[in-house]
Design a protein around this motif. Structure first.
Motif, PDB file in Angstrom:
ATOM      1  N   ALA A 118     -23.360 -46.765  17.812  1.00 40.15           N
ATOM      2  CA  ALA A 118     -23.803 -48.115  17.266  1.00 40.15           C
ATOM      3  C   ALA A 118     -22.797 -48.892  16.374  1.00 40.15           C
ATOM      4  CB  ALA A 118     -24.840 -47.985  16.219  1.00 40.15           C
ATOM      5  N   SER A 119     -21.549 -48.167  15.978  1.00 45.26           N
ATOM      6  CA  SER A 119     -20.731 -48.965  15.079  1.00 45.26           C
ATOM      7  C   SER A 119     -19.555 -48.109  15.181  1.00 45.26           C
ATOM      8  CB  SER A 119     -21.194 -48.739  13.383  1.00 45.26           C
ATOM      9  OG  SER A 119     -20.239 -49.178  12.781  1.00 45.26           O
ATOM     10  N   VAL A 120     -18.418 -48.858  15.035  1.00 50.36           N
ATOM     11  CA  VAL A 120     -17.087 -48.546  15.179  1.00 50.36           C
ATOM     12  C   VAL A 120     -16.186 -48.928  13.946  1.00 50.36           C
ATOM     13  CG1 VAL A 120     -16.225 -49.845  17.159  1.00 50.36           C
ATOM     14  CG2 VAL A 120     -14.815 -47.688  16.423  1.00 50.36           C
ATOM     15  N   ARG A 121     -15.357 -48.524  12.979  1.00 50.86           N
ATOM     16  CA  ARG A 121     -14.868 -49.320  12.103  1.00 50.86           C
ATOM     17  C   ARG A 121     -13.352 -48.643  11.613  1.00 50.86           C
ATOM     18  NH1 ARG A 121     -17.248 -52.990  13.738  1.00 50.86           N
ATOM     19  NH2 ARG A 121     -18.662 -54.423  12.093  1.00 50.86           N
ATOM     20  N   PHE A 122     -12.225 -49.279  11.243  1.00 54.29           N
ATOM     21  CA  PHE A 122     -11.135 -48.659  10.775  1.00 54.29           C
ATOM     22  C   PHE A 122     -11.380 -48.568   9.497  1.00 54.29           C
ATOM     23  CE2 PHE A 122      -9.599 -50.312  14.892  1.00 54.29           C
ATOM     24  CZ  PHE A 122      -8.777 -49.428  15.161  1.00 54.29           C
ATOM     25  N   SER A 123     -10.521 -47.465   8.796  1.00 54.71           N
ATOM     26  CA  SER A 123     -10.603 -47.101   7.303  1.00 54.71           C
ATOM     27  C   SER A 123      -9.314 -48.296   6.697  1.00 54.71           C
ATOM     28  CB  SER A 123     -10.145 -45.876   7.101  1.00 54.71           C
ATOM     29  OG  SER A 123      -8.747 -45.604   7.415  1.00 54.71           O
ATOM     30  N   PRO A 124      -9.514 -48.418   5.516  1.00 53.32           N
ATOM     31  CA  PRO A 124      -8.232 -49.149   4.947  1.00 53.32           C
ATOM     32  C   PRO A 124      -6.967 -48.496   5.158  1.00 53.32           C
ATOM     33  CG  PRO A 124      -9.982 -48.700   3.529  1.00 53.32           C
ATOM     34  CD  PRO A 124     -10.443 -48.018   4.324  1.00 53.32           C
ATOM     35  N   GLY A 125      -6.080 -49.198   5.933  1.00 52.41           N
ATOM     36  CA  GLY A 125      -4.714 -48.574   6.253  1.00 52.41           C
ATOM     37  C   GLY A 125      -4.909 -48.127   7.603  1.00 52.41           C
ATOM     38  N   ALA A 126      -5.995 -47.937   8.183  1.00 51.02           N
ATOM     39  CA  ALA A 126      -6.140 -47.529   9.679  1.00 51.02           C
ATOM     40  C   ALA A 126      -5.738 -46.164   9.971  1.00 51.02           C
ATOM     41  CB  ALA A 126      -5.612 -48.473  10.625  1.00 51.02           C
ATOM     42  N   HIS A 127      -5.955 -45.167   8.984  1.00 50.52           N
ATOM     43  CA  HIS A 127      -5.510 -43.784   9.167  1.00 50.52           C
ATOM     44  C   HIS A 127      -6.774 -43.076   9.831  1.00 50.52           C
ATOM     45  CE1 HIS A 127      -1.927 -44.303   6.981  1.00 50.52           C
ATOM     46  NE2 HIS A 127      -2.626 -44.627   5.995  1.00 50.52           N
ATOM     47  N   TYR A 128      -7.960 -43.842   9.768  1.00 52.31           N
ATOM     48  CA  TYR A 128      -9.292 -43.022  10.242  1.00 52.31           C
ATOM     49  C   TYR A 128      -9.975 -44.123  10.942  1.00 52.31           C
ATOM     50  CZ  TYR A 128      -7.873 -39.489   6.907  1.00 52.31           C
ATOM     51  OH  TYR A 128      -7.007 -38.448   6.318  1.00 52.31           O
ATOM     52  N   LEU A 129     -10.883 -43.648  11.821  1.00 50.19           N
ATOM     53  CA  LEU A 129     -11.710 -44.376  12.568  1.00 50.19           C
ATOM     54  C   LEU A 129     -13.299 -43.839  12.473  1.00 50.19           C
ATOM     55  CD1 LEU A 129     -12.057 -46.915  14.755  1.00 50.19           C
ATOM     56  CD2 LEU A 129     -12.027 -45.244  16.434  1.00 50.19           C
ATOM     57  N   LEU A 130     -14.089 -44.640  11.971  1.00 47.52           N
ATOM     58  CA  LEU A 130     -15.303 -44.357  11.472  1.00 47.52           C
ATOM     59  C   LEU A 130     -16.328 -44.747  12.755  1.00 47.52           C
ATOM     60  CD1 LEU A 130     -17.501 -43.351   9.410  1.00 47.52           C
ATOM     61  CD2 LEU A 130     -17.600 -45.487   8.528  1.00 47.52           C
ATOM     62  N   THR A 131     -17.322 -43.757  13.180  1.00 43.36           N
ATOM     63  CA  THR A 131     -18.222 -44.068  14.226  1.00 43.36           C
ATOM     64  C   THR A 131     -19.777 -43.614  13.745  1.00 43.36           C
ATOM     65  OG1 THR A 131     -17.727 -42.256  15.511  1.00 43.36           O
ATOM     66  CG2 THR A 131     -16.686 -44.232  16.154  1.00 43.36           C
TER      67      THR A 131
END
Length: 191
Positions: A118-131
């Motif tokens: 349903a969802s995909v987002r980068f963390s601040p600084g792009a160190h992690y990807l949230l799904t």
């Protein structure tokens, strides 16, 4: 304006817009509408999912299984990218890292698991990807490695029903997830 469910929306904050452009994406007509809230002017574009960055840029996921890049200063799409798994499903979610160099997209069905994402987002600084996915799980991928190889994926939370959206806090490693179980949960990621 839409003739079906409004699936996503965002305010565009640009050098000249002052945060006054509303972007809405809907089912039914499968269009994106950009509304200049100061001039009450509406513009239409085809889209299912969207992400804004850089003041004028939009990445959109489409029913035709492509990600399209739009610059609101020009009247047409500036680039089209095919997804990795085009035969499976439309693009359900798109995100661009803060530098504007990395794109993450999720097909509605991920081939290895056949689970809807349903969802995909980068963390601040792009160190992690949230799904977040329809299998009720919230996951984080560690991007601090060789991006051409399999990256570590960790289940960091779970809801009682499918996950609809996930969003990082703008400054730290906490995030929200919303679910069809009628909850919104605040999580903290401790790598």
């Amino acid at each position: 304006m839409h003739d079906g469910t409004i699936r996503d929306l965002a305010f565009m904050e640009g050098p000249e817009s002052g945060g006054a452009i509303l972007i809405s994406a809907g089912a039914g007509d499968c269009n994106i509408y950009t509304t200049d809230c100061q001039e009450d002017r509406v513009c239409t574009r085809h889209i299912l999912s969207l992400y804004t960055w850089g003041g004028w840029m939009i990445a959109s996921g489409s029913q035709d299984k492509t990600v399209r890049f739009w610059d609101l200063r020009v009247p047409s799409c500036v680039r089209v990218v095919g997804t990795c798994f085009p035969r499976f499903s439309p693009v359900a979610s798109v995100a661009v890292d803060p530098s504007g160099r990395l794109l993450a997209s999720r097909s509605q069905v991920v081939p290895a698991t056949h689970q809807r994402r349903a969802s995909v987002r980068f963390s601040p600084g792009a160190h992690y990807l949230l799904t977040g996915s329809y299998d009720t799980k919230v996951m984080v991928t560690n991007l601090q490695g060789d991006l051409t190889k399999q990256l570590p994926l960790t289940v960091v939370g779970e809801h009682g029903d499918k996950v609809i959206q996930c969003r990082w806090h703008t400054q730290d490693l906490s995030f929200l997830s919303s679910s069809a179980d009628r909850t919104v949960t605040l999580w903290t990621h401790n790598p």
